[in-house]
Scaffold this motif. Structure first.
Motif, PDB file in Angstrom:
ATOM      1  N   PRO A 445     -22.450 -38.262   0.509  1.00 54.30           N
ATOM      2  CA  PRO A 445     -21.795 -38.600  -0.783  1.00 54.30           C
ATOM      3  C   PRO A 445     -20.046 -38.646  -0.381  1.00 54.30           C
ATOM      4  O   PRO A 445     -19.750 -38.066   0.673  1.00 54.30           O
ATOM      5  CB  PRO A 445     -22.021 -37.280  -1.643  1.00 54.30           C
ATOM      6  N   THR A 481     -24.460 -42.781  -7.885  1.00 53.17           N
ATOM      7  CA  THR A 481     -24.527 -41.704  -9.161  1.00 53.17           C
ATOM      8  C   THR A 481     -23.487 -40.690  -8.818  1.00 53.17           C
ATOM      9  O   THR A 481     -23.105 -40.408  -7.793  1.00 53.17           O
ATOM     10  CB  THR A 481     -26.072 -41.469  -9.174  1.00 53.17           C
ATOM     11  N   ASP A 482     -23.427 -39.901  -9.802  1.00 52.82           N
ATOM     12  CA  ASP A 482     -22.836 -38.576  -9.950  1.00 52.82           C
ATOM     13  C   ASP A 482     -23.693 -37.453  -8.826  1.00 52.82           C
ATOM     14  O   ASP A 482     -24.751 -37.257  -9.133  1.00 52.82           O
ATOM     15  CB  ASP A 482     -22.850 -37.758 -11.363  1.00 52.82           C
ATOM     16  N   ALA A 483     -23.047 -37.181  -7.832  1.00 44.95           N
ATOM     17  CA  ALA A 483     -23.424 -36.268  -6.891  1.00 44.95           C
ATOM     18  C   ALA A 483     -23.997 -35.005  -7.263  1.00 44.95           C
ATOM     19  O   ALA A 483     -25.113 -34.283  -6.909  1.00 44.95           O
ATOM     20  CB  ALA A 483     -22.291 -35.944  -5.697  1.00 44.95           C
ATOM     21  N   ASN A 484     -23.260 -34.455  -8.543  1.00 45.92           N
ATOM     22  CA  ASN A 484     -24.022 -33.533  -8.969  1.00 45.92           C
ATOM     23  C   ASN A 484     -24.877 -33.549 -10.431  1.00 45.92           C
ATOM     24  O   ASN A 484     -25.206 -32.770 -10.847  1.00 45.92           O
ATOM     25  CB  ASN A 484     -22.856 -32.765  -9.838  1.00 45.92           C
ATOM     26  N   ASN A 485     -25.126 -34.773 -10.686  1.00 50.25           N
ATOM     27  CA  ASN A 485     -26.001 -35.252 -11.351  1.00 50.25           C
ATOM     28  C   ASN A 485     -26.677 -36.552 -11.220  1.00 50.25           C
ATOM     29  O   ASN A 485     -26.078 -37.689 -11.653  1.00 50.25           O
ATOM     30  CB  ASN A 485     -25.314 -35.326 -12.996  1.00 50.25           C
ATOM     31  N   PRO A 486     -27.728 -36.571 -10.385  1.00 55.35           N
ATOM     32  CA  PRO A 486     -28.310 -37.776  -9.798  1.00 55.35           C
ATOM     33  C   PRO A 486     -28.794 -38.826 -10.714  1.00 55.35           C
ATOM     34  O   PRO A 486     -28.983 -40.060 -10.376  1.00 55.35           O
ATOM     35  CB  PRO A 486     -29.145 -37.359  -8.795  1.00 55.35           C
ATOM     36  N   ASN A 489     -24.908 -42.638 -13.615  1.00 50.84           N
ATOM     37  CA  ASN A 489     -23.849 -43.294 -12.842  1.00 50.84           C
ATOM     38  C   ASN A 489     -22.551 -43.359 -13.924  1.00 50.84           C
ATOM     39  O   ASN A 489     -21.795 -44.567 -13.578  1.00 50.84           O
ATOM     40  CB  ASN A 489     -24.473 -45.028 -12.486  1.00 50.84           C
ATOM     41  N   ALA A 511     -22.605 -39.859  -5.180  1.00 49.96           N
ATOM     42  CA  ALA A 511     -23.697 -40.136  -3.966  1.00 49.96           C
ATOM     43  C   ALA A 511     -24.137 -41.513  -4.058  1.00 49.96           C
ATOM     44  O   ALA A 511     -23.741 -42.614  -4.796  1.00 49.96           O
ATOM     45  CB  ALA A 511     -24.958 -39.389  -4.381  1.00 49.96           C
ATOM     46  N   ASP A 513     -27.226 -44.454  -2.810  1.00 50.28           N
ATOM     47  CA  ASP A 513     -28.730 -44.350  -2.690  1.00 50.28           C
ATOM     48  C   ASP A 513     -28.953 -45.106  -1.152  1.00 50.28           C
ATOM     49  O   ASP A 513     -28.138 -46.036  -0.788  1.00 50.28           O
ATOM     50  CB  ASP A 513     -29.473 -45.236  -3.583  1.00 50.28           C
TER      51      ASP A 513
END
Length: 999
Positions: A445, A481-486, A489, A511, A513
């Motif tokens: 990330p 995506t949000d690294a703390n909320n996969p 986006n 993050a 993919d």
């Protein structure tokens, strides 16, 4: 004392000097010797000094390098800074300039550098983790003891001599005067130049508002010059106001500005070895001339002027200076430059010597000679424009002043610099795979920083307004995506308050993919209170990891890796469970035989059709794939045969189509760019690629289009002899881990940024559908010239090796052979044309033919569909579709007869009819067009009724309620309704109708 309080209005006499602490850049008169450290923990980032003067100090000397009247002034923020010399001299010793050193005057010289964050505390009073860090924060996320060091641009000077010794010919602003005299009816133009500051900087001050400084000087060419330098985010906006002080003479006034670009920072002194232009062949390593209106066949070749030029440290660390040359959405008030010369700084080239004191711009270039000798420089040209004689007004007020706005900024960002605040996006330009472990990203990330600078609109002295409750929305593309909320986006952060002249830094963790690749767009929206919302877009280049997506049908792919075991059975089957010849087959293309062949091993640089009977999604490739080792040197050549060739990008990073180079066997003593190969009819200028979702072909649209990783492309060779294609190195800036190849770069002929191909005047889409498959990528049409018709022609790629395949194409004779076209064009001068339209079906079934955009074809063009077997005819304007029964592996042939009558006007008529409460307006268009309708009086727009609306051909209507733009009832009188329509790819057409308002 805060930063606003130390800004003082200072007027300097011809022999006067400034004392005290400068805003942003500490300065005394003269600086102490030995010099204090600008970057100690009490001031900044705690590194050694990056000043070229300090680097060039003689360690045995005990005397100061500065004259007693030395003075320079600067301004900066956490991302960018600028310095201007006021008076005196700085000495660079024999350590750098043998045999005895040089003494350089600094008055009027400008320098640029990367600023550092001067605030030890955040807005909320907590410790500022970015204190002392400068420029992009991306290079502060790794350890400083890396080789090369990661904090590469913190406080880095960008021009030689900065901060405190920019002098001599290292930076020169020449005011250009042109006068015209006429003798015996013959006019002659005289051009003179004089250096800004030659007659002293007699006025200097920092503004209390915003973040800017102003310097003024009078020159001997009859002009007064004012320079204002604003620091906005990561940008310096230089506004030159050049006033004609002659009372009875109109003169032309312009500006030539030149600099010796050389970085100095934690990495030490370094030349800008990665000079690039947007979309062009990279990097520029030879003396080069760019012109706004280039002339052919010049002794020094003239290339089209790019939007900007980037001077980067080197490829992996491409931090540096961007010189903007043309206005853009980002910087709309930039003055259009007329030219830029890149070359060797001195010794009789751009200047007579880089450290002379004359300010002379010799402007000599030697094309095809190396510029990578440590003396790279440029001259930016704003040629003279005639201004009137002195009006008696203040500078910049009357017609006697030429105003030039020029921007200088960092190379890594995108931003919005308009009022009332600045937004700068700071994302990693590249997300790269890890050497030795390509199944991982080495910098994801990642952190995406957003800098919001409350300077310009709400930072006026004693009118300061903070931005409060600032909402910042980050919208990421699919695959990020949000690294703390996969699962999300969409990310949101809030800033409670941003005071005037302060910068807020927000950090988002993102993050990526592992299956994502290519150029990815993200969007940032800033919603402050007060102030207007701003929406910006940024781009991140993502490398492909060793995965291939396999749908349960055809997939046109490539595998740009080095494999330990290189057979497709292992590569696809090892991690997917798919069995070759049972679950999938791989087809290559025999370009000599022009036919498909079963393929057992991938070929780098070539495409392959993988036909699978299961939709397994992304397959992790087996066979121990590793990243190739020739990214910096270039992949092996491929030999293209006449006809169709199935090629592919040999790297896991996208590369521009225009960067390919080829040698045609028909002219095997010359190498050509891809654009040149296409224009000389060696190859087709458009490539076809397969969309696995629609199971049909798409086409590249311009030479600037990217050849994506993992993707196969069909390329048609029109030459009767082979063409060898050279894949150039990957020139992506900020690609990590590459060596600094100064002095060892490949020779290249600089080309302009590849532009999109001109559009046809009109095209008619022809679509065929059968058994769930669609081919909608065939068209006929017309364009302006025979040459353009040839260049825009697209060839129909071979039918994919799948069941239910369908292919629609236009057949055109070519000597003894026939070729299949996806887009067939004639010039507008052809009034009658018959095209042969073939539809191939792999399996039997009903086929439906449609032409969905018939309404966009000009009304003077009639197109009839004829069945040669039955003689039946259909007028396509009156018939939306045709259906026929096709046999297996059969071809159905139709004829399309195109008859063009006299060209119709875009706007056929305009009518205005007065009602009791409204004026009703109608107009008829012969083609689809974007239309604007205004009500005018005395050539002034009173009201806008329609603004750039997409109208269909035929009749359109609108109305006016007799109110002006301010919602006030208009007076009685005569008005005009003005209709302006612009068809796609065509010229704007305008028609008006007068009417009387009497109420």
């Amino acid at each position: 004392m805060n930063r606003n309080q130390i800004k003082a209005l200072l007027l300097i006499g011809v022999l006067g000097s400034l004392t005290g602490i400068a805003h942003g850049q500490a300065s005394t008169n003269p600086p102490p010797f030995p010099p204090f450290n600008f970057y100690d923990p009490n001031f900044g980032i705690g590194y050694t000094d990056y000043d070229w003067v300090f680097l060039c100090l003689d360690p045995t000397s005990t005397s100061s390098p500065y004259s007693t009247d030395y003075d320079t002034r600067g301004d900066y923020d956490s991302m960018f800074g600028a310095v201007i010399g006021i008076s005196g001299t700085a000495n660079l010793s024999k350590v750098c300039w043998g045999p005895s050193g040089v003494t350089l005057p600094v008055a009027g010289r400008l320098g640029f550098y990367i600023g550092t964050d001067p605030d030890q505390t955040n807005i909320d009073g907590t410790h500022n983790d970015n204190f002392g860090k400068g420029g992009s924060l991306q290079d502060n996320l790794q350890l400083l003891n890396q080789v090369p060091p990661s904090a590469v641009d913190d406080g880095m000077t960008l021009t030689y001599g900065g901060y405190s010794g920019v002098g001599g010919n290292c930076s020169v602003a020449n005011i250009v005067q042109s006068t015209t005299t006429t003798t015996n009816g013959v006019s002659a133009i005289t051009i003179k130049k004089e250096q800004f500051g030659k007659n002293a900087i007699d006025t200097f001050y920092w503004g209390l508002s915003n973040r800017y400084m102003v310097a003024e000087s009078t020159i001997s060419l009859g002009a007064r010059v004012q320079l204002q330098m604003d620091i906005l985010g990561d940008t310096c906006k230089a506004t030159w106001k050049i006033q004609n002080t002659m009372t009875a003479t109109n003169i032309g006034l312009g500006l030539w500005f030149g600099q010796f670009v050389a970085m100095n920072g934690i990495q030490g002194g370094h030349s800008p070895d990665y000079i690039t232009i947007p979309g062009g062949r990279q990097p520029i390593n030879s003396d080069t001339r760019f012109q706004l209106n280039p002339k052919p066949n010049q002794l020094v070749p003239e290339n089209p002027l790019p939007q900007y030029v980037n001077f980067g440290l080197y490829q992996s660390w491409a931090y540096g200076l961007q010189v903007v040359l043309s206005p853009s959405t980002q910087l709309p008030d930039q003055t259009q430059a007329d030219g830029m010369d890149l070359g060797k700084m001195g010794y009789g080239f751009l200047f007579d010597s880089p450290v002379a004191t004359t300010g002379n711009m010799i402007d000599t270039l030697l094309p095809d000679t190396s510029m990578l000798d440590g003396f790279q420089g440029y001259i930016e040209k704003f040629e003279p424009i005639l201004v009137s004689s002195y009006t008696g007004n203040a500078i910049g007020v009357g017609a006697d002043t030429r105003t030039i706005v020029a921007y200088y900024r960092s190379t890594w960002s995108s931003g919005d610099y308009s009022k009332p605040y600045t937004v700068v996006l700071d994302a990693p330009p590249v997300v790269a795979t890890t050497p030795g472990a390509p199944q991982t990203f080495q910098n994801a990330p990642f952190s995406l920083f957003i800098h919001i600078d409350n300077t310009l609109g709400f930072s006026q002295n004693q009118q300061e307004v903070p931005l409060e409750d600032v909402e910042v929305d980050l919208d990421l593309p699919a695959g990020m995506t949000d690294a703390n909320n996969p699962g999300s986006n969409h990310m949101v952060q809030y800033v409670p308050i941003i005071p005037a002249r302060r910068i807020a830094n927000l950090r988002f963790q993102v993050a990526v993919d592992s299956k994502l690749f290519g150029n990815q767009q993200y969007t940032v929206t800033v919603l402050p209170n007060p102030g207007k919302p701003k929406t910006l877009s940024g781009q991140i280049v993502v490398a492909s990891q060793p995965y291939l997506q396999l749908t349960g049908s055809a997939n046109l792919v490539t595998a740009p890796w080095q494999f330990g075991s290189s057979d497709w059975a292992t590569i696809i089957g090892a991690n997917s469970g798919l069995v070759v010849d049972q679950d999938f087959q791989v087809f290559g293309w025999d370009a000599t035989a022009q036919s498909y062949v079963l393929q057992t091993d991938p070929q780098r640089g070539y495409g392959s059709f993988i036909v699978a009977n299961k939709n397994v999604g992304f397959v992790s490739l087996g066979g121990n794939p590793q990243q190739v080792q020739d990214i910096q040197t270039g992949a092996p050549q491929v030999i293209l045969q006449p006809g169709w060739n199935l090629v592919a990008n040999p790297y896991n990073y996208a590369i521009p189509l225009g960067q390919l180079v080829g040698v045609p066997e028909a002219d095997n003593q010359n190498a050509y760019t891809f654009e040149e190969l296409a224009s000389q009819n060696y190859v087709s200028g458009s490539l076809a690629f397969w969309d696995p979702q629609s199971q049909g072909y798409e086409f590249t649209q311009s030479y600037g289009d990217l050849l994506q990783p993992n993707t196969g492309y069909w390329l048609y060779v029109t030459s009767v002899l082979p063409v060898t294609i050279e894949y150039m190195p990957v020139f992506q800036a900020f690609l990590p881990g590459l060596q600094d190849s100064v002095g060892d770069l490949p020779k290249q002929h600089v080309k302009s940024a590849p532009s999109a191909a001109n559009s046809p005047v009109w095209t008619l889409q022809l679509a065929a559908r059968s058994n769930g498959m669609v081919d909608g990528k065939t068209s006929i049409g017309q364009t302006t010239t025979p040459k353009l018709a040839q260049n825009l022609t697209k060839y129909k790629a071979p039918v994919a090796p799948v069941k239910n395949a369908i292919s629609s194409y236009i057949v055109q004779s070519s000597g003894k052979h026939a070729i299949n076209l996806a887009e067939a064009l004639t010039p507008e001068t052809v009034t009658n044309q018959t095209w042969t339209w073939n539809v191939f079906t792999q399996n039997a079934g009903q086929v439906t033919l449609t032409w969905p955009n018939m309404s966009s074809v000009p009304a003077n063009v009639e197109i009839r569909l004829i069945d040669p077997k039955t003689g039946g005819q259909r007028n396509l304007r009156q018939t939306p579709s045709v259906t026929f029964a096709a046999g297996a592996q059969s071809v159905k042939t139709y004829e399309l007869v195109v008859t063009a009558g006299p060209a119709l006007p875009v706007i056929e008529n305009v009518q205005a009819a007065t009602g009791s409460a409204t004026e009703n307006v109608s107009y008829t268009l012969s083609v689809n067009a974007n239309t604007t309708v205004t009500v005018n009086q005395n050539n002034q727009v009173i009201a806008t009724l329609v603004n750039n609306r997409a109208d269909q051909s035929g009749k359109s209507t609108t109305s006016w309620n007799f109110l002006d733009a301010a919602n006030r009832t208009v007076k009685n009188g005569t008005y005009q309704v003005v209709v302006t329509s612009t068809p796609s790819g065509g010229q704007a057409s305008t028609k008006s109708e007068s009417f009387i308002v009497k109420r």
